[in-house]
Design an enzyme around this catalytic site. Structure first.
Site, PDB file in Angstrom:
ATOM      1  CE1 TYR A 142      -5.225   7.702  -2.092  1.00  0.00           C
ATOM      2  CE2 TYR A 142      -6.523   5.709  -2.438  1.00  0.00           C
ATOM      3  CZ  TYR A 142      -6.363   7.075  -2.591  1.00  0.00           C
ATOM      4  OH  TYR A 142      -7.338   7.812  -3.222  1.00  0.00           O
ATOM      5  CG  ASP A 237      -8.081   1.797   5.013  1.00  0.00           C
ATOM      6  OD1 ASP A 237      -9.095   1.178   4.644  1.00  0.00           O
ATOM      7  OD2 ASP A 237      -7.540   2.691   4.329  1.00  0.00           O
ATOM      8  CE  LYS A 265      -9.876  -0.725  -2.951  1.00  0.00           C
ATOM      9  NZ  LYS A 265      -9.714  -0.114  -4.240  1.00  0.00           N
TER      10      LYS A 265
HETATM   11  N1  PLP Z   1      -8.274   2.724   1.783  1.00  0.00           N
HETATM   12  C1  PLP Z   1      -7.599   1.812   1.068  1.00  0.00           C
HETATM   13  C2  PLP Z   1      -6.717   0.820   1.780  1.00  0.00           C
HETATM   14  C3  PLP Z   1      -7.725   1.764  -0.325  1.00  0.00           C
HETATM   15  O1  PLP Z   1      -7.043   0.859  -1.031  1.00  0.00           O
HETATM   16  C4  PLP Z   1      -8.573   2.715  -0.954  1.00  0.00           C
HETATM   17  C5  PLP Z   1      -8.715   2.716  -2.422  1.00  0.00           C
HETATM   18  O2  PLP Z   1      -8.017   2.077  -3.149  1.00  0.00           O
HETATM   19  C6  PLP Z   1      -9.256   3.646  -0.163  1.00  0.00           C
HETATM   20  C7  PLP Z   1      -9.090   3.619   1.205  1.00  0.00           C
HETATM   21  C8  PLP Z   1     -10.165   4.653  -0.787  1.00  0.00           C
HETATM   22  O3  PLP Z   1     -11.301   4.014  -1.274  1.00  0.00           O
HETATM   23  P1  PLP Z   1     -12.182   4.696  -2.432  1.00  0.00           P
HETATM   24  O4  PLP Z   1     -11.356   4.652  -3.682  1.00  0.00           O
HETATM   25  O5  PLP Z   1     -13.407   3.829  -2.504  1.00  0.00           O
HETATM   26  O6  PLP Z   1     -12.489   6.086  -1.993  1.00  0.00           O
END
Ligand code: PLP
Length: 427
Positions: A142, A237, A265
């Site tokens: 994700y 990511d 985060k």
């Molecule tokens: N990338 C990863 C690996 C994530 O776990 C998340 C959210 O859980 C995101 C991107 C998206 O981040 P946000 O919820 O701050 O938009």
């Protein structure tokens, strides 16, 4: 009626599903979401005044525990000086310097407000830099909810993704290729065929959105060498893994230098802050230097920067990750031991402050294996633990998070509670 239920019912009248992010609705596990009244350290208290030991930690940010006095003080001090200016501040420079210092692969970094923005922009940048359209992602990873990344999992080699959300035109995802996590051979075949069309490969370097899944060494090495050979941008990511699995993030653990990294985060310490950064020649393509556009009214918000800087300071204290990783590993081992005693099939894994437990006989390596675990038993275990005052993620497909405020005693209490919960769900 419990106050949680009352709030949920009221919320549903005015908020779709009663929540502002879907998994909060307890859709997979059923029952009433706990409405958080306040949180401190490793605990939160719900609207009925019940205390929970929290292993979600705001889905990752709360690595130093909730409401850490130094983080709260930094935000309070910043707030007095004004909430947002739409003009640069010293704090933005300082946090950018700090990120570049902690991550050698990051020569320049841009702050945004959410992980979704960070990955969406990293992809736009990779496309702008390479002049190519095609992007590669992996099933079960994700990367936030931008259109081109919301692609249904389950495709085989060279099957282009279908949108997995309503409202996303198929045209928007036709440039997104979905491959299997941990399948180095499939990746090599894909690059051999169409490597010169691939703008970037984006992955969760340790996956946390299909439970916790670690990549093999062979897989990460193939990712780096193939992208490099074919001129594609490798995007780590690290929104979830960044400063969560180690001070040097997943890339440090892997010994891999990605071209771009996304963060979120932990880097914002619980406030809306995320970032993307990497090679200076790629970052030089972003506006105002280059033609790839990106902007944000609240980007680099002073309160978020203050919370982020205070958190980054705390995680650099000597021994932080040794302690955090040790406690998390003990939790994972304790869960496995208690399950065994109760005759429940369970495997576990952990890395840094992140853990996974799977109702299956071995830790999954792919999305298909993760979804093959016993979800019904997970649901019963989740509720049994909730009764014990232990709050795990309300989904079998999410990693768990430990903070430095989770003491050894709290971990042992959790293991003991899990022993009782496994006994309840056995058979
Ligand atoms: N990338 C990863 C690996 C994530 O776990 C998340 C959210 O859980 C995101 C991107 C998206 O981040 P946000 O919820 O701050 O938009």
């Amino acid at each position: 009626m419990s106050r949680n239920l009352e709030l949920f019912e009221r919320g549903k009248q005015v908020i779709p599903g009663g929540v502002n992010s879907p998994v909060r609705a307890f859709g997979q596990v059923g029952g009433t979401p706990r409405f958080v009244a306040r949180a401190e350290g490793a605990y939160f208290w719900d609207a009925d005044g019940k205390q929970y030991l929290d292993y979600v930690g705001s889905w990752g940010p709360a690595i130093v525990g909730h409401a850490h006095p130094e983080v709260v003080k930094a935000v309070q001090d910043a707030a007095v000086g004004g909430l947002s200016f739409g003009a640069p501040t010293e704090g933005e420079v300082v946090i950018a310097e700090e990120i570049c210092k902690l991550l050698p692969s990051v020569e320049q970094v841009r702050l945004v407000s959410s992980g979704t923005e960070a990955t969406m922009t990293a992809i736009r940048l990779a496309r702008g830099f390479t002049g190519r359209d095609l992007i590669v992602k992996f099933e079960g990873c994700y990367h936030g909810h931008s259109d081109s990344l919301l692609v249904k999992a389950g495709s085989g080699l060279l099957t282009f993704g279908n949108p997995s959300s309503g409202g996303v035109p198929a045209d928007f995802t036709k440039h997104t290729l979905v491959l299997q996590y941990n399948d180095a051979e499939q990746l090599a075949r894909t690059f051999a065929e169409i490597g010169d069309q691939i703008a970037c490969v984006i992955l969760e370097p340790i996956a946390g959105n299909m439970n916790l899944i670690q990549p093999s060494r062979e897989f990460v090495q193939a990712l780096r060498s193939l992208t490099e050979k074919h001129g594609a941008v490798l995007i780590y990511d690290e929104v979830m893994t960044g400063f969560r699995v180690a001070k040097g993030c997943a890339q440090g653990l892997h010994g891999i230098t990605p071209d771009l990294t996304t963060l979120g985060k932990v880097v914002g310490g619980g406030m809306p802050l995320a970032a993307f950064g990497g090679r200076a020649d790629i970052m030089g393509k972003i506006a105002p230097l280059g033609t790839v556009y990106q902007a944000g009214t609240l980007s680099g918000n002073p309160l978020s920067v203050a919370a982020g800087l205070a958190t980054l300071k705390l995680i650099q204290q000597p021994g932080f990750y040794e302690t955090l990783g040790g406690r998390t590993a003990r939790l994972a081992q304790g869960l496995a031991d208690e399950a065994k005693k109760a005759g429940v099939t369970l495997s576990t894994d952990s890395v840094g402050g992140m853990f996974g437990f799977y109702f299956s006989d071995r830790a999954p390596k792919s999305y298909a294996e993760a979804t093959g675990c016993d979800i019904e038993r997970f649901k019963r275990f989740f509720h049994a633990m909730l009764d014990e005052g232990i709050y795990f993620a309300p989904s079998a497909y999410e990693a768990g998070f430990v903070s430095i405020a989770h003491s050894d005693d709290m971990i042992e209490q959790t293991v003991a509670a899990a022993g009782r919960a496994f006994a309840r769900v056995a058979g």
